[in-house]
Enzyme design. Structure first.
Site, short mmCIF file in Angstrom:
data_model
loop_
_atom_site.label_atom_id
_atom_site.label_comp_id
_atom_site.label_asym_id
_atom_site.label_seq_id
_atom_site.Cartn_x
_atom_site.Cartn_y
_atom_site.Cartn_z
N ARG A 226 0.85 -1.20 0.00
CA ARG A 226 0.00 0.00 0.00
C ARG A 226 0.88 1.25 0.00
O ARG A 226 1.94 1.27 0.65
CB ARG A 226 -0.90 0.04 1.25
CG ARG A 226 -2.05 -0.96 1.23
CD ARG A 226 -3.13 -0.57 0.21
NE ARG A 226 -4.25 -1.48 0.18
CZ ARG A 226 -4.38 -2.51 -0.64
NH1 ARG A 226 -3.43 -2.79 -1.51
NH2 ARG A 226 -5.46 -3.28 -0.61
N HIS A 274 -0.62 -0.26 -9.84
CA HIS A 274 -1.34 -1.11 -8.87
C HIS A 274 -1.82 -2.39 -9.56
O HIS A 274 -3.03 -2.69 -9.58
CB HIS A 274 -2.51 -0.36 -8.21
CG HIS A 274 -2.94 -1.01 -6.92
ND1 HIS A 274 -3.36 -0.31 -5.83
CD2 HIS A 274 -3.00 -2.32 -6.56
CE1 HIS A 274 -3.68 -1.15 -4.84
NE2 HIS A 274 -3.46 -2.38 -5.28
P1 NAP Z 1 -1.98 -11.39 5.29
O1 NAP Z 1 -2.15 -12.81 4.88
O2 NAP Z 1 -2.94 -10.81 6.26
O3 NAP Z 1 -0.50 -11.27 5.89
C1 NAP Z 1 -0.04 -10.15 6.57
C2 NAP Z 1 1.38 -10.42 7.10
O4 NAP Z 1 1.89 -9.20 7.65
C3 NAP Z 1 1.42 -11.48 8.19
O5 NAP Z 1 2.58 -12.25 8.08
C4 NAP Z 1 1.48 -10.62 9.47
O6 NAP Z 1 2.12 -11.27 10.57
C5 NAP Z 1 2.33 -9.47 9.00
N1 NAP Z 1 2.14 -8.29 9.84
C6 NAP Z 1 1.00 -7.58 10.06
N2 NAP Z 1 1.23 -6.55 10.90
C7 NAP Z 1 2.55 -6.61 11.23
C8 NAP Z 1 3.40 -5.83 12.07
N3 NAP Z 1 2.93 -4.77 12.75
N4 NAP Z 1 4.69 -6.19 12.18
C9 NAP Z 1 5.17 -7.27 11.51
N5 NAP Z 1 4.42 -8.05 10.68
C10 NAP Z 1 3.12 -7.72 10.55
O7 NAP Z 1 -1.98 -10.42 4.02
P2 NAP Z 1 -1.74 -10.80 2.48
O8 NAP Z 1 -2.91 -11.49 1.90
O9 NAP Z 1 -0.42 -11.47 2.36
O10 NAP Z 1 -1.69 -9.35 1.83
C11 NAP Z 1 -0.75 -8.39 2.25
C12 NAP Z 1 -1.05 -7.04 1.65
O11 NAP Z 1 -0.74 -7.02 0.26
C13 NAP Z 1 -2.54 -6.63 1.67
O12 NAP Z 1 -2.94 -6.17 2.93
C14 NAP Z 1 -2.55 -5.55 0.61
O13 NAP Z 1 -2.22 -4.32 1.24
C15 NAP Z 1 -1.43 -5.95 -0.33
N6 NAP Z 1 -1.92 -6.34 -1.66
C16 NAP Z 1 -1.47 -5.64 -2.74
C17 NAP Z 1 -1.89 -5.99 -4.02
C18 NAP Z 1 -1.37 -5.29 -5.23
O14 NAP Z 1 -1.79 -5.58 -6.34
N7 NAP Z 1 -0.41 -4.40 -5.08
C19 NAP Z 1 -2.79 -7.07 -4.18
C20 NAP Z 1 -3.24 -7.73 -3.06
C21 NAP Z 1 -2.79 -7.38 -1.79
P3 NAP Z 1 1.54 -12.64 11.21
O15 NAP Z 1 1.91 -13.71 10.21
O16 NAP Z 1 2.25 -12.77 12.48
O17 NAP Z 1 0.04 -12.43 11.33
#
Ligand code: NAP
Length: 311
Positions: A226, A274
């Site tokens: 993001r 994006h």
């Molecule tokens: P997810 O499965 O919820 O994983 C989030 C990860 O971040 C987890 O490993 C979590 O730790 C870690 N985390 C959260 N808060 C933290 C903190 N304060 N300190 C350290 N680690 C932290 O999310 P996802 O599905 O992988 O997606 C991640 C992000 O990618 C989305 O939220 C979105 O913003 C982005 N995204 C971008 C696109 C694009 O096209 N650019 C597309 C889709 C998504 P734990 O494992 O301990 O819970």
């Protein structure tokens, strides 16, 4: 019993998607906009970048499925009903698309293909030194659905991969660090840092002058998560001073990126619109429908958002 599709899709795309949802859930009425004539019967909602307020005052609403993986914008809508369970999209097809984008960025940075693009524009023929993948340390910040898939793909391609998450849950072939205390070490050892964190109160503006200074001089930064994870002026200063080598940016404070934004023409920035991992409506709809069927059968839907943590 009915379902609301709340999106910012163009009318023809919305109608195509509605037809797909109707085919998958033939016993539900599927509506593509709010209307007092049917609002009282809406029990489910599929949302993709919905207008703020669109889910307020739906008395029978009992489940919301985001078609996006990131729910930060949705959670910022104060009218989102607190008591209704909210699930985010987790789709292996999307995870793979993200890993492909990350691998493309890492290959370009490691093998200096962005430099060869510049050379081509200058009609310059200059082979550069070639390094092995196992000499390059890549850090993946956020090891959830996208981050874990990405870290494993990079490790399979021979890179030395480290990672950072809240829990520090181990991943084979990845050097995992946890919590705030683990971040400086991950940043200090990486040549390429990839952001795949969710945007929460704790991760907003995480990439700033202080954390850029903790990275190795000349390290590369890849933001696929993001725009508001980054303090843009600090990123520009780090690039201009040589503290950072190159930035690959898919997400921005303002999207679409304004025509006069300095990132468009900065020699050390690669811009994507994006597009790192777009929702694939074919697979995502099947996943959303399975979640609705789980709710209707009395089961807990998959991938519920922890609203206190913000992801
Ligand atoms: P997810 O499965 O919820 O994983 C989030 C990860 O971040 C987890 O490993 C979590 O730790 C870690 N985390 C959260 N808060 C933290 C903190 N304060 N300190 C350290 N680690 C932290 O999310 P996802 O599905 O992988 O997606 C991640 C992000 O990618 C989305 O939220 C979105 O913003 C982005 N995204 C971008 C696109 C694009 O096209 N650019 C597309 C889709 C998504 P734990 O494992 O301990 O819970």
């Amino acid at each position: 019993m009915s379902l609301l599709l709340a999106t910012d899709f163009a009318p023809d795309a919305l109608e195509r998607w509605a037809a797909q949802v109707r085919e998958s859930l033939p016993d539900l009425q599927v509506h593509t906009r709010r209307d007092p004539a049917h609002d009282a019967g809406i029990e489910f909602a599929f949302v993709a970048n919905p207008a703020p307020g669109v889910l307020r005052d739906l008395p029978r609403l009992r489940f919301v499925q985001s078609m996006w993986a990131g729910v930060d914008k949705l959670l910022r809508d104060p009218t989102l009903p607190d008591e209704v369970p909210l699930a985010r999209m987790v789709d292996p097809a999307m995870n793979r698309a993200m890993a492909e984008t990350a691998l493309w960025a890492v290959l370009n940075l490691h093998r200096r293909f962005f430099d060869y693009l510049d050379q081509q524009r200058a009609k310059q023929w200059q082979p550069l030194p070639q390094r092995r993948a196992n000499e390059v340390n890549v850090a993946v910040l956020g090891l959830g659905e996208m981050g874990r898939t990405t870290a494993l793909r990079l490790a399979a391609n021979g890179y030395r991969v480290s990672g950072w998450s809240r829990s520090g849950t181990p991943i084979a072939r990845v050097d995992v660090h946890a919590r705030d205390a683990g971040l400086p070490q991950v940043l200090a050892q990486a040549e390429i840092v990839i952001n795949l964190l969710p945007l929460t109160a704790r991760t907003h503006s995480l990439f700033n002058a202080k954390t850029f200074a903790q990275m190795r001089r000349g390290a590369h930064f890849v933001n696929l998560a993001r725009g508001h994870h980054v303090v843009e002026k600090d990123l520009l200063a780090a690039l201009d001073s040589g503290q950072l080598g190159h930035a690959v940016l898919d997400v921005f404070h303002t999207e679409p990126l304004p025509a006069d934004h300095v990132f468009w023409s900065h020699p050390k920035v690669t811009v994507l619109p994006h597009a790192a991992a777009q929702t694939d409506l074919r697979s995502a709809t099947a996943i959303a429908v399975a979640n609705i069927n789980a709710v209707r059968a009395g089961y807990t839907p998959a991938h519920l958002v922890d609203r206190a943590q913000g992801y």
